[in-house]
Design an enzyme around this catalytic site. Sequence first.
Site, short mmCIF file in Angstrom:
data_model
loop_
_atom_site.label_atom_id
_atom_site.label_comp_id
_atom_site.label_asym_id
_atom_site.label_seq_id
_atom_site.Cartn_x
_atom_site.Cartn_y
_atom_site.Cartn_z
CG HIS A 1 -0.12 -0.10 2.38
ND1 HIS A 1 0.38 -1.05 3.13
CD2 HIS A 1 -0.40 0.85 3.33
CE1 HIS A 1 0.58 -0.73 4.19
NE2 HIS A 1 0.15 0.05 4.31
CG HIS B 1 -0.08 4.12 4.53
ND1 HIS B 1 -1.30 3.52 5.88
CD2 HIS B 1 -0.91 5.23 4.19
CE1 HIS B 1 -2.04 4.26 5.14
NE2 HIS B 1 -2.30 5.18 4.58
CG ASP C 1 4.84 2.92 7.48
OD1 ASP C 1 4.15 3.72 6.65
OD2 ASP C 1 4.03 2.42 8.54
CG HIS C 2 3.91 -0.69 4.25
ND1 HIS C 2 3.94 -1.59 4.34
CD2 HIS C 2 3.96 -0.28 5.77
CE1 HIS C 2 3.72 -2.04 5.90
NE2 HIS C 2 3.22 -0.44 6.36
CG HIS D 1 -4.04 0.09 6.82
ND1 HIS D 1 -4.17 0.75 7.82
CD2 HIS D 1 -2.77 0.24 6.16
CE1 HIS D 1 -2.83 1.39 8.33
NE2 HIS D 1 -1.92 1.29 7.43
CG ASP E 1 0.46 -1.63 7.95
OD1 ASP E 1 1.36 -2.65 8.03
OD2 ASP E 1 0.66 -0.45 7.32
CG HIS F 1 3.73 -2.39 11.00
ND1 HIS F 1 4.36 -0.95 11.30
CD2 HIS F 1 2.41 -2.10 9.81
CE1 HIS F 1 4.17 -0.44 10.67
NE2 HIS F 1 2.93 -1.13 9.32
#
Length: 350
Positions: free
Chosen positions: A122, A124, A126-127, A178, A202, A240
């Site tokens: 996805h 975001h 942090d990915h 998410h 996520d 995570h």
Amino acid sequence: MKVKVIPVLEDNYMYLVIEEHTREAVAVDVAVPKRVRAAFGRREHSCGPRHRRPRPSVRTPRGSPDYAAEAHPLPGALCTRAWRPNTGSHLDHLHLPNSHPFQLLEIVGREGVSLTTVLTTHHHWDHAQGNTELVRLLPGLVVLGADERICALTRRLAHGEELRFGAIHVRCLLTPGHTSGHMSYFLWEDECLDPPAVFSGDALSVAGCGSRLETTAQQMYHSLVETLGTLPPETVFCGHEHTLGNLEFAQKVEPCNNHVKAKLSWAKKRDEDDVPTVPSTLGEELLYNPFLRVAEEPVCKFTGKVAPAEVLEVLCRERASFEQAAEPLQPQARALLALQWGLLSMPRPK
């Protein structure tokens, strides 16, 4: 199929999947090459009660029920190699503080593989934000995902689409919840003893799931229960390290669930030894993950609902309250995160 588990940032995981015959490699969720926790006070886009990333350690993991492991140092990192006793296949856990694309490429070089593709679950940061730098360093690298917001996206994937990397098959599974464009990846190898694996980002984590940010509870229920929940009961690689917090919430939902108690005890031991709790298996998740157990009587009783999507909606709300009570956001940090999420806009220059 060989999987390298690479902790990055505060509690993220990215992965390197290697086809061992052709030596072709695929990276999953290349994260942003910097730390931000000190600035914001908590991870953005949390996918459940947060738990810190396993710290680098020189101790050999002890007592794991699923893996026998040994640790040995690499320059700038610690590599923990774990073998599945029943199949002979193995995983590599690479503890890389401040990991970034240069370190990923160093791993690629050490393995002697050719990195050809990035699969992003996805958009975001942090990915996905590491994609841009990685593409600059590797011209011709293909970046795939289901959301146009993904950094450096080469081609948008469709639900049910199948890819092939040597002997490795990849089935793309759209799992909104998410985010609206979240894609999970189900991988398997023909005529191979290695179990299949799903990289769930996520959408699904150990004993939990990502916060519902952009879709309806009904869509999230379909993603979790009807799409991911019906896969073979094999390996789950999530985005995570939130296992302890997730299990503490699961215990609140089902205080009499012995599977939750046993898994929580196991996770606490892993935490003491600074060892990752990933991967999990879907077969286990169905025993203790409340977000997959929305039809079970104790979970329905906890939420006061019967319809699965309504049960899930209450669980998400209760989990958010549980997380906030465990680690409340300061007002300044809350405003910064809202700005990152686009809920606030920057003032335009006059």
